[in-house]
Scaffold this active site. Structure first.
Site, PDB file in Angstrom:
ATOM      1  N   ASP A 276      71.137  36.701  57.032  1.00 61.92           N
ATOM      2  CA  ASP A 276      71.028  36.387  55.606  1.00 61.92           C
ATOM      3  C   ASP A 276      69.590  35.936  55.381  1.00 61.92           C
ATOM      4  O   ASP A 276      68.842  35.687  56.334  1.00 61.92           O
ATOM      5  CB  ASP A 276      72.012  35.288  55.202  1.00 61.92           C
ATOM      6  CG  ASP A 276      72.190  35.199  53.687  1.00 61.92           C
ATOM      7  OD1 ASP A 276      73.090  35.888  53.167  1.00 61.92           O
ATOM      8  OD2 ASP A 276      71.411  34.474  53.039  1.00 61.92           O
TER       9      ASP A 276
ATOM     10  N   LYS B  73      72.596  53.393  46.464  1.00 62.45           N
ATOM     11  CA  LYS B  73      73.865  53.640  47.158  1.00 62.45           C
ATOM     12  C   LYS B  73      74.132  55.136  47.312  1.00 62.45           C
ATOM     13  O   LYS B  73      74.715  55.567  48.318  1.00 62.45           O
ATOM     14  CB  LYS B  73      75.009  52.966  46.407  1.00 62.45           C
ATOM     15  CG  LYS B  73      74.979  51.437  46.478  1.00 62.45           C
ATOM     16  CD  LYS B  73      75.050  50.930  47.910  1.00 62.45           C
ATOM     17  CE  LYS B  73      75.284  49.427  47.984  1.00 62.45           C
ATOM     18  NZ  LYS B  73      75.315  48.929  49.377  1.00 62.45           N
TER      19      LYS B  73
ATOM     20  N   THR C 200      85.148  40.059  44.586  1.00 56.18           N
ATOM     21  CA  THR C 200      83.948  39.295  44.916  1.00 56.18           C
ATOM     22  C   THR C 200      83.433  38.620  43.654  1.00 56.18           C
ATOM     23  O   THR C 200      84.009  38.759  42.575  1.00 56.18           O
ATOM     24  CB  THR C 200      82.859  40.222  45.482  1.00 56.18           C
ATOM     25  OG1 THR C 200      82.483  41.166  44.465  1.00 56.18           O
ATOM     26  CG2 THR C 200      83.353  40.980  46.712  1.00 56.18           C
TER      27      THR C 200
ATOM     28  N   LEU D 218      81.631  39.922  51.563  1.00 61.11           N
ATOM     29  CA  LEU D 218      82.087  41.017  52.402  1.00 61.11           C
ATOM     30  C   LEU D 218      81.417  41.008  53.772  1.00 61.11           C
ATOM     31  O   LEU D 218      82.055  41.239  54.793  1.00 61.11           O
ATOM     32  CB  LEU D 218      81.823  42.355  51.703  1.00 61.11           C
ATOM     33  CG  LEU D 218      82.832  42.771  50.624  1.00 61.11           C
ATOM     34  CD1 LEU D 218      82.274  43.926  49.798  1.00 61.11           C
ATOM     35  CD2 LEU D 218      84.159  43.163  51.251  1.00 61.11           C
TER      36      LEU D 218
ATOM     37  N   TYR E 288      70.754  50.275  41.612  1.00 63.59           N
ATOM     38  CA  TYR E 288      71.824  50.116  42.595  1.00 63.59           C
ATOM     39  C   TYR E 288      72.533  51.442  42.870  1.00 63.59           C
ATOM     40  O   TYR E 288      72.764  51.812  44.036  1.00 63.59           O
ATOM     41  CB  TYR E 288      72.807  49.071  42.067  1.00 63.59           C
ATOM     42  CG  TYR E 288      73.983  48.759  42.954  1.00 63.59           C
ATOM     43  CD1 TYR E 288      73.824  48.002  44.108  1.00 63.59           C
ATOM     44  CD2 TYR E 288      75.265  49.195  42.626  1.00 63.59           C
ATOM     45  CE1 TYR E 288      74.914  47.691  44.911  1.00 63.59           C
ATOM     46  CE2 TYR E 288      76.352  48.894  43.419  1.00 63.59           C
ATOM     47  CZ  TYR E 288      76.178  48.140  44.564  1.00 63.59           C
ATOM     48  OH  TYR E 288      77.256  47.842  45.364  1.00 63.59           O
TER      49      TYR E 288
ATOM     50  N   ASN F 278      74.880  45.941  55.357  1.00 62.26           N
ATOM     51  CA  ASN F 278      75.600  45.397  54.204  1.00 62.26           C
ATOM     52  C   ASN F 278      74.700  44.659  53.217  1.00 62.26           C
ATOM     53  O   ASN F 278      75.089  44.446  52.066  1.00 62.26           O
ATOM     54  CB  ASN F 278      76.687  44.445  54.701  1.00 62.26           C
ATOM     55  CG  ASN F 278      77.388  43.719  53.583  1.00 62.26           C
ATOM     56  OD1 ASN F 278      78.207  44.295  52.869  1.00 62.26           O
ATOM     57  ND2 ASN F 278      77.069  42.441  53.406  1.00 62.26           N
TER      58      ASN F 278
END
Length: 293
Positions: A36, A156, A186, A17, A152, A86
């Site tokens: 990255d 989020k 993904t 993404l 996670y 992201n």
């Protein structure tokens, strides 16, 4: 949308993404800083994005990495207009098997990484004095919870709360802050039995994902998400802030914020016994709904 003259940072944009976001912004005319943890992945992403993109190999989470990203934008392109947070990792385990390291690693990248990068970007944007865009990537897990994703989902959910808080704090600086809740095919969604075969079939044949997946489940390709990213980076979204916006496949959604749904009153306050005898609130649902096929 014409983003010519805009400068954007996209964390975690080496693949998936994040890479799609970076490519879409560059296609709209923006200059992009790619990020990255792996230098080889960064180099490949820079080549794919084109348009004079630059790359920074760094793990987000600490203040120094955030500073490097902002410095790369300013030193290379002279300014910073858009930040997309992201970057992320997964360490999925049920509660009783999740280690401290599992929890801390995910929270550090997702939650702390969003915080440190947004703070550095906000400082720069406020110095420039002409507004900006913070686009924070959330997840359905953060909106509803998800089995095996304590770390996670918590991170989020925190990101969505930070978006609302920062929208208040940065409004006078004309910096909008929104959370994006993407759903796309993904490597992670391939592991879902109801989705995996259809995704693999689409990749193998080049045919579109089936209509039931795109429409009913709101799950499409990574490219399906990029229109919202480009829109939120543009002047067309200048009045939209503090929102959690979902996109995937053929579906665009606005998520509701937590609010008091049912209210009851007791003169003089509530005892435990009074609550027990009066409790008739219909329960809220929780968890990401199972696919309907």
């Amino acid at each position: 949308m014409d983003l010519s003259g805009r400068v954007a940072i996209v964390t975690g944009s080496g693949r998936g993404l994040g890479l799609a976001y970076a490519e879409a912004l560059a296609a709209a005319g923006a200059s992009v800083v790619v990020n990255d943890v792996d230098q080889a992945v960064v180099d490949a992403a820079v080549a794919a994005v084109g348009g004079g993109a630059v790359g920074v190999a760094a793990a987000v989470g600490d203040t120094a990495s955030a500073g490097r990203l902002v410095a790369a934008a300013v030193e290379t392109f002279g300014r910073l207009d858009v930040l997309i947070t992201n970057a992320g990792i997964l360490r999925d385990r049920v509660l009783w098997k999740m280690t401290d390291d599992d929890f801390d690693a995910v929270v550090r990248v997702h939650l702390r990484g969003t915080f440190t990068c947004a703070r550095a970007a906000a400082v720069r944007m406020r110095e420039q004095g002409d507004g900006g865009r913070l686009i924070l990537i959330g997840s359905p897990a953060g909106q509803r919870g998800n089995f095996g994703q304590t770390n996670y989902a918590a991170a989020k959910a925190g990101i969505a709360a930070m978006a609302r808080t920062w929208a208040l704090e940065l409004a006078r600086s004309a910096i909008t802050v929104n959370a994006v809740i993407p759903v796309a095919a993904t490597e992670m969604t391939k592991t879902i039995p109801a989705f995996g075969p259809a995704i693999e079939e689409a990749e193998r044949t080049g045919r579109p994902l089936p209509a039931w997946m795109r429409h009913d489940e709101g799950l499409g390709t990574v490219e399906d998400v990029t229109g919202l990213i480009t829109f939120l980076a543009s002047d067309a979204s200048k009045d939209i802030t503090g929102q959690a916006i979902g996109i995937g496949g053929d579906r665009l959604t606005l998520w509701a914020h937590p609010s008091e749904k049912h209210i009851a009153y007791a003169e003089g306050g509530w005892t435990a016994e009074a609550i027990a005898s009066s409790w008739d609130f219909p329960p809220e649902t929780y968890g990401i709904p199972a696919p309907r096929r």
